[in-house]
Design a protein around this motif. Sequence first.
Motif, PDB file in Angstrom:
ATOM      1  N   THR B 331      -3.230  23.784 -49.417  1.00 46.71           N
ATOM      2  CA  THR B 331      -3.266  23.516 -50.853  1.00 46.71           C
ATOM      3  C   THR B 331      -2.121  24.212 -51.569  1.00 46.71           C
ATOM      4  OG1 THR B 331      -4.537  25.475 -51.422  1.00 46.71           O
ATOM      5  CG2 THR B 331      -5.787  23.532 -50.728  1.00 46.71           C
ATOM      6  N   GLU B 332      -2.087  24.065 -52.875  1.00 43.61           N
ATOM      7  CA  GLU B 332      -1.171  24.825 -53.722  1.00 43.61           C
ATOM      8  C   GLU B 332      -1.974  25.802 -54.568  1.00 43.61           C
ATOM      9  OE1 GLU B 332       0.716  21.525 -55.647  1.00 43.61           O
ATOM     10  OE2 GLU B 332       2.213  21.319 -54.068  1.00 43.61           O
ATOM     11  N   ASP B 333      -3.126  26.219 -54.021  1.00 43.65           N
ATOM     12  CA  ASP B 333      -3.995  27.144 -54.745  1.00 43.65           C
ATOM     13  C   ASP B 333      -3.981  28.511 -54.071  1.00 43.65           C
ATOM     14  OD1 ASP B 333      -4.900  25.176 -56.565  1.00 43.65           O
ATOM     15  OD2 ASP B 333      -6.210  24.373 -55.004  1.00 43.65           O
ATOM     16  N   ALA B 334      -3.783  29.546 -54.880  1.00 44.51           N
ATOM     17  CA  ALA B 334      -3.865  30.906 -54.353  1.00 44.51           C
ATOM     18  C   ALA B 334      -5.327  31.306 -54.277  1.00 44.51           C
ATOM     19  CB  ALA B 334      -3.097  31.866 -55.257  1.00 44.51           C
ATOM     20  N   GLY B 335      -5.671  32.034 -53.234  1.00 46.80           N
ATOM     21  CA  GLY B 335      -7.062  32.452 -53.086  1.00 46.80           C
ATOM     22  C   GLY B 335      -7.164  33.715 -52.277  1.00 46.80           C
ATOM     23  N   ILE B 336      -8.388  34.209 -52.208  1.00 46.87           N
ATOM     24  CA  ILE B 336      -8.660  35.426 -51.457  1.00 46.87           C
ATOM     25  C   ILE B 336     -10.041  35.255 -50.834  1.00 46.87           C
ATOM     26  CG2 ILE B 336      -9.524  36.559 -53.563  1.00 46.87           C
ATOM     27  CD1 ILE B 336      -8.335  39.146 -52.588  1.00 46.87           C
ATOM     28  N   MET B 337     -10.158  35.542 -49.535  1.00 47.05           N
ATOM     29  CA  MET B 337     -11.451  35.386 -48.863  1.00 47.05           C
ATOM     30  C   MET B 337     -12.344  36.565 -49.227  1.00 47.05           C
ATOM     31  SD  MET B 337     -11.078  32.521 -47.278  1.00 47.05           S
ATOM     32  CE  MET B 337     -12.650  32.410 -46.428  1.00 47.05           C
ATOM     33  N   VAL B 338     -13.585  36.270 -49.557  1.00 51.46           N
ATOM     34  CA  VAL B 338     -14.552  37.332 -49.851  1.00 51.46           C
ATOM     35  C   VAL B 338     -15.863  36.988 -49.153  1.00 51.46           C
ATOM     36  CG1 VAL B 338     -13.554  37.945 -52.094  1.00 51.46           C
ATOM     37  CG2 VAL B 338     -15.295  36.165 -51.971  1.00 51.46           C
ATOM     38  N   GLU B 339     -16.765  37.914 -49.183  1.00 52.19           N
ATOM     39  CA  GLU B 339     -18.083  37.690 -48.614  1.00 52.19           C
ATOM     40  C   GLU B 339     -18.687  36.412 -49.220  1.00 52.19           C
ATOM     41  OE1 GLU B 339     -19.569  39.890 -46.450  1.00 52.19           O
ATOM     42  OE2 GLU B 339     -21.286  38.513 -46.277  1.00 52.19           O
ATOM     43  N   GLY B 340     -19.082  35.484 -48.376  1.00 53.41           N
ATOM     44  CA  GLY B 340     -19.770  34.293 -48.870  1.00 53.41           C
ATOM     45  C   GLY B 340     -18.866  33.178 -49.349  1.00 53.41           C
ATOM     46  N   GLY B 341     -17.555  33.317 -49.230  1.00 51.96           N
ATOM     47  CA  GLY B 341     -16.667  32.232 -49.667  1.00 51.96           C
ATOM     48  C   GLY B 341     -15.287  32.753 -50.016  1.00 51.96           C
ATOM     49  N   PHE B 342     -14.733  32.197 -51.094  1.00 55.23           N
ATOM     50  CA  PHE B 342     -13.399  32.638 -51.515  1.00 55.23           C
ATOM     51  C   PHE B 342     -13.344  32.646 -53.033  1.00 55.23           C
ATOM     52  CE2 PHE B 342     -13.316  28.043 -50.871  1.00 55.23           C
ATOM     53  CZ  PHE B 342     -12.790  27.574 -52.065  1.00 55.23           C
TER      54      PHE B 342
END
Lengths: 483, 369
Positions: B331-342
Amino acid sequence: MREVAGHLPGLSAEEVEWRVLDFAAWGESVQVSVPVLSEAQALALAARVRENARAYLKTLSVAQIVATLDKAVARLLDRDDPWRRKAEAVLPIVTGYDAETVRLGLSGYLRTFRAPQLQRFLAEDFANPGVLDAFQPAMKGGFTRAHGPELLLHVWAGNVPGLPLWSLMSGLLVKAGTVGKVASAEPLLAGWFAKVLAEIDPKLGECLAVVWWKGGDAEHERVWLSQADTIVAFGGNAALAALRDRVPVTARFLSHGHKIGFGLVSAAALDTRRAGPLARLVAHDVARYEQQGCYSPQMLFVARGGRLSPRDFAEQVSRELAGFARRHPRRALSVAEAAGVASWRTTEEMRAFDGEGPVVFGDAADPWSVVLVEEAQPLAPSGLNRTLKIVAVDSLDAVIPLIAPFRAFLQSAAVAAAPEELFRVAALLGEAGVTRICAFGRMTAPEAGWHNDGRFNLLDLVTITEIEQSAELAAEGFADYVD
Amino acid sequence: MVSRGKAWLDVTEAEIIEALLAFIDRDEASEAEFERMALDVFAYQFANNPPYRRFAIQRGRTTLTVRDWRDIPAVPITAFKDMTLSCTPPERAQRVFMTSGTTQGGVRGKSHHPTLAVWDRSMLVNFRARFMRGLERIEMGILFPDEEAMPNSSLAHYLALAKQECGTADSEGFIGADGLDLARLTAALERAQASGRPYALLGASYSFVHLLDALAAQGRRFALPKGSRILDTGGFKGQSREMGADAFYDALSAALGVDRSACINMYGMTELSTQFYDDGNAICPPVKSGPHWIRSRVVDPVSGRDLPEGSTGVLVHHDLAHFNCVSAILTEDAGIMVEGGFKLLGRVDGADSKGCSLAVAEFLKAARG
């Protein structure tokens, strides 16, 4: 590490509010305090700079100003000078460019501002630079004198070290009371230069200020824009348009928008002896400042018909970029920048798989990317940060229709061709809107006295006062020696 | 699961569809089960989608070398704009969803769907779990044009499906050719407020901003009954003024009387057949997650390698329901993985240059005029 940005004559550090900008690269970090002035402080500073310039800077001769600038530049060129050492230590952390790039870039750039180059700079715009000091006889009769702005505001952008110095010195050469707004991406060098000037000539140091506000902050901008009679602004078109909308109609607004550089390689340059060194120069231009400068090449048009094919040449450029990356590692990219590079490269890769498409050199994880396309493609930005598209063309003439639609974004083009072809193509490039034609290897280092974006950068700042011949003749009638 | 004995080349479209529908209907899937299905879908796409096959081979990822779902090569979403990524001939598509083209110089990315059976099942199973939350039906107000007005919009189809399958008979859309029909909408909100029955308002985020502005201009507020909920999606896209997430949900909550925890944001894309949801926006940014047939990773976009949990990178989604195109997209989306999803941290498509050189985003903007 901590640093303080700006240069605020007449204001003590205690009475100013400061904001801290954090920078980290190459395993080190630096906190830079930037000043946030109140409206009253900004107005007082503007008045002070304007008044000091009137009382002092405008009384200096251009030759004296050149001498002072030369001394300041000499200090920044001296690798033992504390300011220079500071610049070499801190700027790589702030900008992310590797230390060697910063060191070489600073020296190469500052060398173009020694006294002889500054004189050349003046001579480029003024047949007689004496018009900046006093009325000079005009060819048409009468006399003329050039006046710089009372208060010139620079709005700088970007992190290419040193770019602000160029417009800062232009303003001082025409004796303008000067206020420069530094960019958040590189807030330091302009302020340091002002401090060096102040050490050499404290009174001159009172004639300029270096300030900061967050780009696009309409309130701060409004205060400063209301004070300046001339504004020189750098940035993207959206930012420039927003700024221009707030400029009083009586002020002069000179803008330098983002540009896209490119190169042309003639068949004549593509033999086994010449192509290797040329590929190295191309790689140098691509890698220096990670294509962040308006003069950096983003696309290369390479003619068929030489001993080496455009594809051979693309391979050579790829090898040189790989070598360059070992000597000068690419700066760490932000997520957005990395995404831009990846998106550009993978899109080209996908096109390559969709039939007769481009050839993509290197590996996705390499800190550079070269793409070769065999069919004519219009000029377009690359993914920046050492990404280059090479377009094969039948002749350099075929390039013109590919770049002509983008006149507003044209500035620098490097040409590798024999003299006759150079001049023929240069004429076509100029018609299309290109304002600077240089050799490969020199794209990121414009020569002293260049006309940025094709403008007369000093002449654009001044207004001319003319004593018409009639006044001169009429005056004779009022002289006490008249018969 | 596609029967194991079969050579991958022979898996038919019908078989992959059947396997996927069964997979979606399961209650859950372990990582190993997801992986098996993902490898089957990859094998199907590798066999039937020639540009994707060439891309995968160039990356050194073939059906012989890929053993881990994380190694399935992800295609950047911009590729959907340049080429046709479809396992079946595009002219056989029952439906083609297209991006709005607002961010890419008017060029629209396309996703071909030979059938909407998988898309619809994916949407409904997930929508019921994450938005309906046990309710069979709810009265809906839709703040988006209908499918007739926007036949290539996946969001229009999504909302039509929601209304048809989960809305009561008196549910209606409020965006027509002339934009928001405020009079009819306020009447519906008044009725809902008086009835005491929960009401759901669903639509584009920017339409909610238009609604908020219109209500503010009239000085009107509503207190929708308990159990009412809001679903917004897609951001503002220059169609309305930009609002920060906190300001947006505070304003929604204040204007409609729906708690921020009942304001759900859906994150979906034309290039996917499955959506992500949060569990309300009491705190922003909330954790987003999807059902068992989609998994996400956060990668370094240049190397494509996974980043450790807690690092910011670019999101890659592996959506098994997007079987006809490619399931793995960058994607062109910035994200960060966290407990239970992102957590979603905004877009990364518009990186400007740090200097004065022209970057792609501004160039496209200029080309668009």
